[in-house]
Scaffold this motif. Structure first.
Motif, PDB file in Angstrom:
ATOM      1  N   MET A   1       0.741  -1.206   0.127  1.00 41.13           N
ATOM      2  CA  MET A   1       0.028   0.065   0.040  1.00 41.13           C
ATOM      3  C   MET A   1       0.934   1.266  -0.101  1.00 41.13           C
ATOM      4  O   MET A   1       1.621   1.587   0.899  1.00 41.13           O
ATOM      5  CB  MET A   1      -0.940  -0.119   1.270  1.00 41.13           C
ATOM      6  N   PRO A   2       0.982   2.044  -1.081  1.00 39.91           N
ATOM      7  CA  PRO A   2       1.838   3.144  -1.211  1.00 39.91           C
ATOM      8  C   PRO A   2       1.496   4.161  -0.039  1.00 39.91           C
ATOM      9  O   PRO A   2       0.430   4.220   0.533  1.00 39.91           O
ATOM     10  CB  PRO A   2       1.290   3.927  -2.440  1.00 39.91           C
ATOM     11  N   PRO A   3       2.738   4.788   0.398  1.00 36.67           N
ATOM     12  CA  PRO A   3       2.322   5.508   1.624  1.00 36.67           C
ATOM     13  C   PRO A   3       1.347   6.699   1.566  1.00 36.67           C
ATOM     14  O   PRO A   3       0.919   6.787   2.549  1.00 36.67           O
ATOM     15  CB  PRO A   3       3.961   6.436   1.756  1.00 36.67           C
ATOM     16  N   VAL A   4       1.231   7.395   0.460  1.00 34.67           N
ATOM     17  CA  VAL A   4       0.201   8.470   0.437  1.00 34.67           C
ATOM     18  C   VAL A   4      -1.201   7.787   0.699  1.00 34.67           C
ATOM     19  O   VAL A   4      -2.015   8.228   1.460  1.00 34.67           O
ATOM     20  CB  VAL A   4       0.269   9.379  -1.041  1.00 34.67           C
ATOM     21  N   GLU A   5      -1.431   6.703  -0.154  1.00 35.60           N
ATOM     22  CA  GLU A   5      -2.451   6.087   0.130  1.00 35.60           C
ATOM     23  C   GLU A   5      -2.970   5.483   1.388  1.00 35.60           C
ATOM     24  O   GLU A   5      -3.900   5.520   1.826  1.00 35.60           O
ATOM     25  CB  GLU A   5      -2.748   4.856  -1.102  1.00 35.60           C
ATOM     26  N   ALA A   6      -1.898   5.032   1.977  1.00 31.38           N
ATOM     27  CA  ALA A   6      -1.872   4.494   3.311  1.00 31.38           C
ATOM     28  C   ALA A   6      -2.235   5.536   4.263  1.00 31.38           C
ATOM     29  O   ALA A   6      -3.132   5.244   5.241  1.00 31.38           O
ATOM     30  CB  ALA A   6      -0.707   3.736   3.739  1.00 31.38           C
ATOM     31  N   GLY A   7      -1.764   6.602   4.029  1.00 29.15           N
ATOM     32  CA  GLY A   7      -2.060   7.926   4.928  1.00 29.15           C
ATOM     33  C   GLY A   7      -3.354   8.390   4.811  1.00 29.15           C
ATOM     34  O   GLY A   7      -3.872   8.590   6.065  1.00 29.15           O
ATOM     35  N   GLU A   8      -4.091   8.354   3.855  1.00 28.85           N
ATOM     36  CA  GLU A   8      -5.373   8.683   3.709  1.00 28.85           C
ATOM     37  C   GLU A   8      -6.357   7.391   4.252  1.00 28.85           C
ATOM     38  O   GLU A   8      -7.113   7.935   5.103  1.00 28.85           O
ATOM     39  CB  GLU A   8      -5.777   8.627   2.203  1.00 28.85           C
ATOM     40  N   HIS A   9      -6.082   6.430   4.151  1.00 31.60           N
ATOM     41  CA  HIS A   9      -6.662   5.332   5.048  1.00 31.60           C
ATOM     42  C   HIS A   9      -6.341   5.400   6.753  1.00 31.60           C
ATOM     43  O   HIS A   9      -7.423   5.171   7.172  1.00 31.60           O
ATOM     44  CB  HIS A   9      -6.036   3.794   4.558  1.00 31.60           C
ATOM     45  N   ILE A  10      -5.265   5.555   6.982  1.00 32.63           N
ATOM     46  CA  ILE A  10      -5.065   5.813   8.349  1.00 32.63           C
ATOM     47  C   ILE A  10      -5.877   7.154   8.929  1.00 32.63           C
ATOM     48  O   ILE A  10      -6.496   6.800  10.094  1.00 32.63           O
ATOM     49  CB  ILE A  10      -3.290   5.993   8.774  1.00 32.63           C
ATOM     50  N   VAL A  11      -6.037   8.251   8.262  1.00 36.90           N
ATOM     51  CA  VAL A  11      -6.910   9.290   8.809  1.00 36.90           C
ATOM     52  C   VAL A  11      -8.221   8.747   8.953  1.00 36.90           C
ATOM     53  O   VAL A  11      -8.842   9.196   9.894  1.00 36.90           O
ATOM     54  CB  VAL A  11      -6.680  10.381   7.594  1.00 36.90           C
ATOM     55  N   ASP A  12      -8.822   7.945   8.034  1.00 37.84           N
ATOM     56  CA  ASP A  12     -10.195   7.669   8.114  1.00 37.84           C
ATOM     57  C   ASP A  12     -10.240   6.608   9.300  1.00 37.84           C
ATOM     58  O   ASP A  12     -11.043   6.916   9.860  1.00 37.84           O
ATOM     59  CB  ASP A  12     -10.455   6.941   6.887  1.00 37.84           C
ATOM     60  N   LEU A  13      -9.536   5.936   9.552  1.00 40.05           N
ATOM     61  CA  LEU A  13      -9.291   4.925  10.665  1.00 40.05           C
ATOM     62  C   LEU A  13      -9.150   5.789  12.178  1.00 40.05           C
ATOM     63  O   LEU A  13      -9.798   5.639  13.066  1.00 40.05           O
ATOM     64  CB  LEU A  13      -8.331   4.107  10.610  1.00 40.05           C
ATOM     65  N   ILE A  14      -8.547   6.828  12.119  1.00 38.95           N
ATOM     66  CA  ILE A  14      -8.095   7.470  13.306  1.00 38.95           C
ATOM     67  C   ILE A  14      -9.604   8.213  13.405  1.00 38.95           C
ATOM     68  O   ILE A  14      -9.916   8.421  14.553  1.00 38.95           O
ATOM     69  CB  ILE A  14      -6.982   8.571  13.208  1.00 38.95           C
ATOM     70  N   LEU A  15     -10.237   8.890  12.580  1.00 38.06           N
ATOM     71  CA  LEU A  15     -11.381   9.644  12.770  1.00 38.06           C
ATOM     72  C   LEU A  15     -12.439   8.680  13.232  1.00 38.06           C
ATOM     73  O   LEU A  15     -13.453   9.062  14.134  1.00 38.06           O
ATOM     74  CB  LEU A  15     -11.902  10.282  11.368  1.00 38.06           C
TER      75      LEU A  15
END
Length: 255
Positions: free
Chosen positions: A227-241
């Motif tokens: 999972m590319p870092p930018v894509e992973a970052g967006e997914h992590i934001v959704d999870l944290i929210l």
């Protein structure tokens, strides 16, 4: 002699293809482009052919190096973060005493008290874990994506920092120490034969010393090959929210 040396890590596994006995070569080529797995590479008897074998040995060496090399001071300087360490004195300690890799001693805790913003909603930090190269390979794209995404949603972010000789469960000490509601540990994961630069994110709501492993929400295989870092970052934001909204993480998040 040095001019004859060849870097086998530059050869794409997808380009290692043996067409002997293959009726439909095009189907094999298409299959290989969908996976970095070592399929269709050919054998001599029960053994790999020379080039695939040398690539295999090179990947094994890269995996070993990823575990035992250090994240350089230059990398930490470029990231612009402070550094602390666990009780471990070196990588050998981290491998043989994983319990020490979870302990943040008092002098290191004081560095965090002195230099970090207290009581953030989310505390993000980086750890070398079992792959030192993962820090330089992923954090420059991964962390800014997470930071910007959370700030856009009005979520407060703590001061980022790097933990040397880090294990995931440092979060059990760090989150209460800094008063963080959520901890997100971006840490190098065990390397394999596809990449030695892979990283995972371990996210927990109000980590505490007695928490269970199942209370972590995990995003793994963050790398250019997964999972590319930018894509992973967006997914992590959704999870944290979602974690902030539901006030729980891990297996409890879907309960």
């Amino acid at each position: 002699m040095s001019g004859n040396k060849k870097d086998f890590t530059n050869i794409r596994i997808q380009d290692m293809i043996d067409t002997d006995g293959i009726e439909n070569v095009e189907i094999l080529r298409k299959a290989k482009e969908t996976t970095p797995a070592r399929i269709g590479i050919g054998h001599i008897g029960a053994r790999y052919k020379t080039t695939p074998m040398l690539r295999f040995v090179a990947d094994q060496a890269a995996a070993s190096d990823a575990v035992f090399t250090e994240v350089s001071k230059e990398v930490i300087k470029r990231l612009g973060v402070i550094e602390i360490k666990t009780k471990c004195k070196n990588k050998n300690d981290m491998i043989t005493r994983p319990d020490w890799g979870r302990i943040i001693e008092e002098d290191q805790q004081q560095i965090l008290r002195d230099k970090c913003i207290p009581n953030p909603q989310v505390q993000i930090y980086f750890g070398d874990g079992l792959s030192s190269p993962s820090i330089e390979a992923n954090i420059p794209d991964l962390f800014p994506t997470i930071k910007k995404g959370l700030e856009h949603e009005g979520v407060s972010i703590g001061t980022p920092f790097f933990v040397r000789y880090c294990r995931v469960n440092t979060a059990r000490t760090i989150a209460p120490l800094l008063g963080a509601e959520v901890a997100c540990v971006l840490i190098g994961e065990r390397p394999g034969l596809i990449t030695a630069e892979s990283m995972s994110a371990y996210i927990a709501y109000k980590p505490h010393i007695d928490m269970q492993e199942s209370e972590y929400t995990v995003v793994s295989n963050i790398s250019r090959y997964g999972m590319p870092p930018v894509e992973a970052g967006e997914h992590i934001v959704d999870l944290i929210l979602e974690i902030l909204a539901k006030k729980k993480s891990g297996v409890n998040l879907k309960g």
